[in-house]
Design a protein around this motif. Structure first.
Motif, PDB file in Angstrom:
ATOM      1  N   ILE A 155       2.637  -9.875  -2.260  1.00 51.35           N
ATOM      2  CA  ILE A 155       3.300  -8.795  -2.996  1.00 51.35           C
ATOM      3  C   ILE A 155       4.269  -8.066  -2.050  1.00 51.35           C
ATOM      4  CG2 ILE A 155       2.916  -6.577  -4.154  1.00 51.35           C
ATOM      5  CD1 ILE A 155       1.944  -8.825  -5.816  1.00 51.35           C
ATOM      6  N   ILE A 156       3.776  -7.830  -0.836  1.00 59.67           N
ATOM      7  CA  ILE A 156       4.610  -7.099   0.128  1.00 59.67           C
ATOM      8  C   ILE A 156       5.741  -7.997   0.630  1.00 59.67           C
ATOM      9  CG2 ILE A 156       4.572  -5.750   2.258  1.00 59.67           C
ATOM     10  CD1 ILE A 156       2.807  -4.465   0.294  1.00 59.67           C
ATOM     11  N   ILE A 157       5.435  -9.284   0.851  1.00 60.41           N
ATOM     12  CA  ILE A 157       6.483 -10.208   1.288  1.00 60.41           C
ATOM     13  C   ILE A 157       7.551 -10.311   0.196  1.00 60.41           C
ATOM     14  CG2 ILE A 157       7.015 -12.604   1.874  1.00 60.41           C
ATOM     15  CD1 ILE A 157       4.278 -12.787   3.219  1.00 60.41           C
ATOM     16  N   ALA A 158       7.118 -10.405  -1.064  1.00 59.14           N
ATOM     17  CA  ALA A 158       8.083 -10.421  -2.165  1.00 59.14           C
ATOM     18  C   ALA A 158       8.880  -9.124  -2.160  1.00 59.14           C
ATOM     19  CB  ALA A 158       7.355 -10.590  -3.503  1.00 59.14           C
ATOM     20  N   GLY A 159       8.192  -8.032  -1.782  1.00 57.19           N
ATOM     21  CA  GLY A 159       8.856  -6.735  -1.698  1.00 57.19           C
ATOM     22  C   GLY A 159      10.048  -6.755  -0.767  1.00 57.19           C
ATOM     23  N   ALA A 160       9.935  -7.542   0.325  1.00 57.25           N
ATOM     24  CA  ALA A 160      11.046  -7.626   1.278  1.00 57.25           C
ATOM     25  C   ALA A 160      12.310  -8.098   0.573  1.00 57.25           C
ATOM     26  CB  ALA A 160      10.680  -8.566   2.423  1.00 57.25           C
ATOM     27  N   PHE A 161      12.136  -9.074  -0.337  1.00 54.79           N
ATOM     28  CA  PHE A 161      13.302  -9.605  -1.046  1.00 54.79           C
ATOM     29  C   PHE A 161      13.765  -8.639  -2.140  1.00 54.79           C
ATOM     30  CE2 PHE A 161      11.080 -13.124   0.880  1.00 54.79           C
ATOM     31  CZ  PHE A 161      12.122 -13.764   1.544  1.00 54.79           C
ATOM     32  N   ILE A 162      12.786  -7.961  -2.751  1.00 57.11           N
ATOM     33  CA  ILE A 162      13.158  -6.985  -3.780  1.00 57.11           C
ATOM     34  C   ILE A 162      13.954  -5.837  -3.156  1.00 57.11           C
ATOM     35  CG2 ILE A 162      12.246  -5.315  -5.451  1.00 57.11           C
ATOM     36  CD1 ILE A 162       9.864  -7.275  -5.835  1.00 57.11           C
ATOM     37  N   LEU A 163      13.498  -5.368  -1.986  1.00 59.61           N
ATOM     38  CA  LEU A 163      14.203  -4.266  -1.323  1.00 59.61           C
ATOM     39  C   LEU A 163      15.615  -4.669  -0.923  1.00 59.61           C
ATOM     40  CD1 LEU A 163      11.472  -2.722   1.034  1.00 59.61           C
ATOM     41  CD2 LEU A 163      12.202  -1.941  -1.211  1.00 59.61           C
ATOM     42  N   ALA A 164      15.790  -5.980  -0.645  1.00 54.33           N
ATOM     43  CA  ALA A 164      17.108  -6.442  -0.209  1.00 54.33           C
ATOM     44  C   ALA A 164      18.129  -6.344  -1.326  1.00 54.33           C
ATOM     45  CB  ALA A 164      17.011  -7.874   0.294  1.00 54.33           C
ATOM     46  N   ILE A 165      17.674  -6.497  -2.577  1.00 48.90           N
ATOM     47  CA  ILE A 165      18.652  -6.532  -3.670  1.00 48.90           C
ATOM     48  C   ILE A 165      18.675  -5.266  -4.513  1.00 48.90           C
ATOM     49  CG2 ILE A 165      18.783  -9.050  -3.879  1.00 48.90           C
ATOM     50  CD1 ILE A 165      16.704  -8.774  -6.168  1.00 48.90           C
ATOM     51  N   THR A 166      17.755  -4.338  -4.233  1.00 51.41           N
ATOM     52  CA  THR A 166      17.774  -3.093  -5.005  1.00 51.41           C
ATOM     53  C   THR A 166      18.312  -1.958  -4.141  1.00 51.41           C
ATOM     54  OG1 THR A 166      15.504  -2.703  -4.339  1.00 51.41           O
ATOM     55  CG2 THR A 166      15.847  -3.644  -6.524  1.00 51.41           C
ATOM     56  N   ARG A 167      18.770  -0.918  -4.785  1.00 49.24           N
ATOM     57  CA  ARG A 167      19.281   0.254  -4.081  1.00 49.24           C
ATOM     58  C   ARG A 167      18.806   1.506  -4.787  1.00 49.24           C
ATOM     59  NH1 ARG A 167      20.038  -3.057  -1.100  1.00 49.24           N
ATOM     60  NH2 ARG A 167      21.808  -3.648   0.183  1.00 49.24           N
ATOM     61  N   GLY A 168      18.946   2.621  -4.127  1.00 49.68           N
ATOM     62  CA  GLY A 168      18.700   3.916  -4.748  1.00 49.68           C
ATOM     63  C   GLY A 168      17.273   4.090  -5.238  1.00 49.68           C
ATOM     64  N   MET A 169      17.123   4.665  -6.415  1.00 47.34           N
ATOM     65  CA  MET A 169      15.814   4.996  -6.960  1.00 47.34           C
ATOM     66  C   MET A 169      14.922   3.768  -7.101  1.00 47.34           C
ATOM     67  SD  MET A 169      14.103   7.404  -7.363  1.00 47.34           S
ATOM     68  CE  MET A 169      14.041   9.039  -7.940  1.00 47.34           C
ATOM     69  N   LEU A 170      15.528   2.670  -7.567  1.00 50.71           N
ATOM     70  CA  LEU A 170      14.767   1.447  -7.799  1.00 50.71           C
ATOM     71  C   LEU A 170      14.128   0.959  -6.492  1.00 50.71           C
ATOM     72  CD1 LEU A 170      14.429   0.032 -10.472  1.00 50.71           C
ATOM     73  CD2 LEU A 170      16.184  -1.625  -9.768  1.00 50.71           C
ATOM     74  N   GLN A 171      14.931   1.026  -5.412  1.00 48.47           N
ATOM     75  CA  GLN A 171      14.438   0.594  -4.101  1.00 48.47           C
ATOM     76  C   GLN A 171      13.271   1.482  -3.668  1.00 48.47           C
ATOM     77  OE1 GLN A 171      16.938   1.161  -0.599  1.00 48.47           O
ATOM     78  NE2 GLN A 171      16.663  -0.977  -0.071  1.00 48.47           N
ATOM     79  N   LYS A 172      13.411   2.777  -3.912  1.00 52.62           N
ATOM     80  CA  LYS A 172      12.345   3.707  -3.505  1.00 52.62           C
ATOM     81  C   LYS A 172      11.067   3.437  -4.284  1.00 52.62           C
ATOM     82  CE  LYS A 172      15.223   7.344  -1.746  1.00 52.62           C
ATOM     83  NZ  LYS A 172      16.182   8.358  -2.141  1.00 52.62           N
ATOM     84  N   ILE A 173      11.221   3.173  -5.576  1.00 48.49           N
ATOM     85  CA  ILE A 173      10.033   2.886  -6.388  1.00 48.49           C
ATOM     86  C   ILE A 173       9.333   1.627  -5.870  1.00 48.49           C
ATOM     87  CG2 ILE A 173       9.251   2.174  -8.703  1.00 48.49           C
ATOM     88  CD1 ILE A 173      11.500   4.006  -9.809  1.00 48.49           C
ATOM     89  N   ALA A 174      10.135   0.603  -5.545  1.00 48.67           N
ATOM     90  CA  ALA A 174       9.550  -0.636  -5.017  1.00 48.67           C
ATOM     91  C   ALA A 174       8.856  -0.375  -3.687  1.00 48.67           C
ATOM     92  CB  ALA A 174      10.638  -1.694  -4.851  1.00 48.67           C
ATOM     93  N   MET A 175       9.493   0.432  -2.837  1.00 50.55           N
ATOM     94  CA  MET A 175       8.948   0.721  -1.507  1.00 50.55           C
ATOM     95  C   MET A 175       7.588   1.378  -1.567  1.00 50.55           C
ATOM     96  SD  MET A 175      11.942   2.244   0.760  1.00 50.55           S
ATOM     97  CE  MET A 175      11.060   3.229   1.909  1.00 50.55           C
ATOM     98  N   LEU A 176       7.420   2.271  -2.521  1.00 49.33           N
ATOM     99  CA  LEU A 176       6.157   2.993  -2.611  1.00 49.33           C
ATOM    100  C   LEU A 176       5.175   2.301  -3.544  1.00 49.33           C
ATOM    101  CD1 LEU A 176       7.505   6.641  -2.711  1.00 49.33           C
ATOM    102  CD2 LEU A 176       6.838   5.243  -0.763  1.00 49.33           C
ATOM    103  N   GLY A 177       5.714   1.679  -4.596  1.00 44.76           N
ATOM    104  CA  GLY A 177       4.850   1.073  -5.604  1.00 44.76           C
ATOM    105  C   GLY A 177       4.161  -0.199  -5.115  1.00 44.76           C
ATOM    106  N   LEU A 178       4.913  -1.048  -4.418  1.00 50.62           N
ATOM    107  CA  LEU A 178       4.337  -2.343  -4.041  1.00 50.62           C
ATOM    108  C   LEU A 178       3.151  -2.212  -3.069  1.00 50.62           C
ATOM    109  CD1 LEU A 178       7.616  -4.427  -3.894  1.00 50.62           C
ATOM    110  CD2 LEU A 178       5.791  -4.556  -5.584  1.00 50.62           C
ATOM    111  N   PRO A 179       3.244  -1.367  -2.022  1.00 54.18           N
ATOM    112  CA  PRO A 179       2.061  -1.220  -1.173  1.00 54.18           C
ATOM    113  C   PRO A 179       0.852  -0.696  -1.949  1.00 54.18           C
ATOM    114  CG  PRO A 179       3.973  -0.291  -0.087  1.00 54.18           C
ATOM    115  CD  PRO A 179       4.389  -0.627  -1.483  1.00 54.18           C
ATOM    116  N   LEU A 180       1.099   0.214  -2.895  1.00 54.24           N
ATOM    117  CA  LEU A 180      -0.026   0.726  -3.688  1.00 54.24           C
ATOM    118  C   LEU A 180      -0.612  -0.381  -4.555  1.00 54.24           C
ATOM    119  CD1 LEU A 180       1.161   4.282  -4.796  1.00 54.24           C
ATOM    120  CD2 LEU A 180      -0.500   3.667  -3.038  1.00 54.24           C
TER     121      LEU A 180
END
Lengths: 566, 82
Positions: A14-39
């Protein structure tokens, strides 16, 4: 429904996938992924059913991608927690490259904790090395580039040793299972060495203080958590009770103290103290009793939190002032009260001060040395506990936040950094006051009671008298603008200088030989050359070429004639 | 800067009080030993005020060793950049 969906995926993915998600998202979406995926990963770790496993066939070997041991769950939990809070700290300042790298790094570290075989462990291990190198690189400075390359070389080296060890072990035993190994051959030794280099064991301890402080304020926080503690996890699973780990751990403990005492750079002090703290865990693994292994596991958990907190406070200072050397800092408590308080809580926790997390975890290791009657180990650990207060517990906050007034009046860092520090400061104290939730998830049943009058009084004595020593010896601790030589001198100075010396010598010898030979040849030639007539001197030079040829043919025939009769 | 302009924490008077307070606390931790049952494992660790004097002496030793090693190991910050 939710549970069924999550059964089959290792949380690290999930976190490794997060690395790729963070690469293509910006702004609010990126922040949600950053905090949501570890949880999400955290929830998955604890909602996986006991028997959850995921095995695939890889040639002749079973690859177990989802095989959580109790120890693995503890490490996965604190890794996911670290990713979450580290994300909060990094949120506004870190580059997307750094965030992606940190997630790749954290995800593969969590991957290691759930892998049941050496092959997938090795793959995660190498992704970790790449991710962490990218975290160092993301700082974008010349120094970070150089440090990242040295870091990568060190991990390529340890990775190769590990890979040879694993391949040899699998070839020898026919099993790729990641479980307790006995040190009965070179293969197992190589696996041990591969793990130990990543833990910062001697002689390769220098890479930690070399690379980590060159990362960005948030990068350094991520780095402090995963590599060394993943090694501790691997050692816990593969080599519990291996006696050689006791002296190695003791060496690491005192190495960390001495080098931190010599150091001027605040984040390097804290990096040396990582080696020191991992040393305690390595000793615990070496002792190998249930209590010692519990202690090492609990201490890894507590350590990740307070070390991240300490590095966050140092990172906040660096971010606000641009300075990292103790000799440039001081008096910051006046304008950075929150950072000072959080940094001090981290410093107390690392010192195992009562009512902080270090107190309830480290004491299990030293008590197990006492129960096993390991006399010299216990006396060394007691001295080292005092030494931790000296080099990290007081030295760090004293020189950064107090001591002389540097005249700097930076304010506390941005809100997100403050929130991250407060969360971990609360965790440090909460674990210290209510240790039971942590004790409940440790691999073995805990019968240890940290809060006894005896333990409290003796710990206060030890720490406060260490504090007395610090303040009495303050004149001897005057900061100097220096670095300290370490084993890395061998590959940063001796080998390059030695190589250039060798090449210089070879070059000189070659040049001298060439010179002598050519001058000899040209002298000889000149001696036999008539400059006025522009032709060689000597008998044959006077003849026509055809005449010379006839002479030589005659000689040849004569020789042939003689040889024929012989 | 006169003493009263300084932050209250670094005034000479405060520092004096801090030292007095610190010494009182040190005394309390030693005296507290009289009221507890101390469990010793090796003999020496049961001696009176062991953790106090052992912590103090080992810390002095560590600082001195670090200082001495410093003469051998310390280099200019630019050492590796040359």
């Amino acid at each position: 429904m939710m549970n069924e969906l999550m059964i089959e995926i290792p949380p690290g993915w999930i976190i490794i996938a997060g690395a790729f998600i963070l690469a293509i998202t910006r702004g609010m979406l990126q922040k949600i992924a950053m905090l949501g995926l570890p949880l999400l990963a955290l929830v998955m770790i604890w909602s996986l059913p006991e028997e959850a496993s995921w095995q695939i066939q890889f040639f002749d070997y079973q690859i177990s991608l989802l095989e959580f041991t109790a120890t693995g769950k503890v490490f996965a939990t604190v890794f996911a927690l670290m990713t979450f809070v580290g994300g909060i700290f990094a949120m506004r300042t870190a580059s997307t490259l750094e965030l992606c790298a940190a997630f790749l790094y954290a995800g593969s570290a969590i991957g290691v904790t759930s892998s049941g075989d050496l092959i997938s462990l090795f793959v995660y291990w190498e992704i970790m090395a790449l991710g962490s190198t990218a975290v160092v690189l993301a700082a974008g400075t010349v120094n970070s580039y150089k440090a990242a390359m040295r870091y990568l070389l060190m991990h390529a080296f340890s990775g190769s040793v590990l890979m040879v060890g694993i391949a040899w072990h699998i070839y020898g035993t026919g099993s790729a299972e990641f479980s307790q190994l006995s040190l009965d051959g070179p293969a197992q030794w190589m696996i041990l060495i591969g793990f130990l280099v990543n833990a910062g064991a001697p002689p390769f301890s220098a890479w930690i203080a070399d690379a980590y402080p060159e990362a960005s304020p948030s990068g350094c926080v991520f780095l402090s958590a995963f590599t060394t503690k993943t090694s501790v996890f691997a050692l816990l699973i593969a080599f519990p009770g291996t006696e050689i780990l006791i002296p190695i751990g003791c060496f690491m403990i005192f190495y960390g103290i001495i080098y931190a005492l010599l150091e001027n750079d605040a984040r390097r002090i804290l990096s040396y103290s990582i080696v020191n703290q991992v040393g305690f865990m390595v000793v615990g693994i070496g002792i190998g009793t249930e209590m010692a292994l519990n202690g090492a596991t609990a201490h890894a958990f507590a350590h990740i939190v307070y070390k991240a907190l300490l590095l966050m406070s140092a990172g906040a200072v660096l971010y606000q002032t641009g300075k990292r050397r103790c000799s440039d800092l001081g008096g910051l408590y006046q304008s950075m009260p929150l950072t000072t308080i959080c940094g001090t809580i981290g410093a107390l926790a690392i010192s195992s001060f009562p009512f902080t997390s270090g107190f309830i975890s480290k004491s299990m290791i030293s008590s197990s040395a006492a129960y096993e009657h390991l006399t010299w180990v216990w006396f060394l650990l007691a001295a080292a506990s005092a030494g931790v207060f000296l080099h990290a517990g007081i030295k760090y906050p004293w020189f950064v936040f107090f001591q002389k007034d540097s005249g700097l009046r930076p304010s506390d860092p941005p809100k997100n950094m403050q929130i991250a520090m407060v969360i971990f400061a609360v965790v440090c104290i909460a674990l210290g006051v209510f240790p039971q939730p942590l004790y409940d998830i440790l691999p073995f049943t805990v019968e240890y009671v940290p809060y006894t009058a005896d333990h409290l009084v003796t710990q206060f004595q030890l720490l406060l008298f260490a504090g007395l020593a610090f303040f009495l010896l303050l004149p001897m601790m005057k900061r100097t603008e220096t670095i300290s030589l370490d084993f890395d001198w061998v590959y940063r100075r001796l080998l390059p200088r030695g190589w250039s010396f060798v090449t210089a010598v070879v070059c000189r010898v070659y040049c001298a030989t060439q010179k002598t030979v050519t001058s000899l040849l040209s002298n000889t030639l000149q001696k036999h050359y008539d400059r006025e007539q522009e032709k060689p001197l000597g008998y044959f030079a006077k003849l026509w070429p055809t005449e010379t040829m006839v002479v030589w043919v005659a000689v040849l025939l004569a020789v042939y004639l003689v040889l024929y009769y012989i | 800067m006169s003493d009263t302009d300084k932050h209250w924490l670094v005034r000479a008077k405060t520092i004096k009080y801090l030292w007095i307070g610190f010494i009182v606390v040190l005394g309390i931790t030693i005296l507290a030993e009289l009221f507890i049952h101390k469990h010793d494992y090796f003999g020496l660790d049961g001696s009176f005020g062991f953790f106090g004097w052992y912590g103090f002496i080992t810390c002095v030793a560590m600082v001195v060793v670090a200082k001495l090693l410093g003469y051998v190991l310390k280099r200019k910050e630019e050492y590796y950049d040359e």
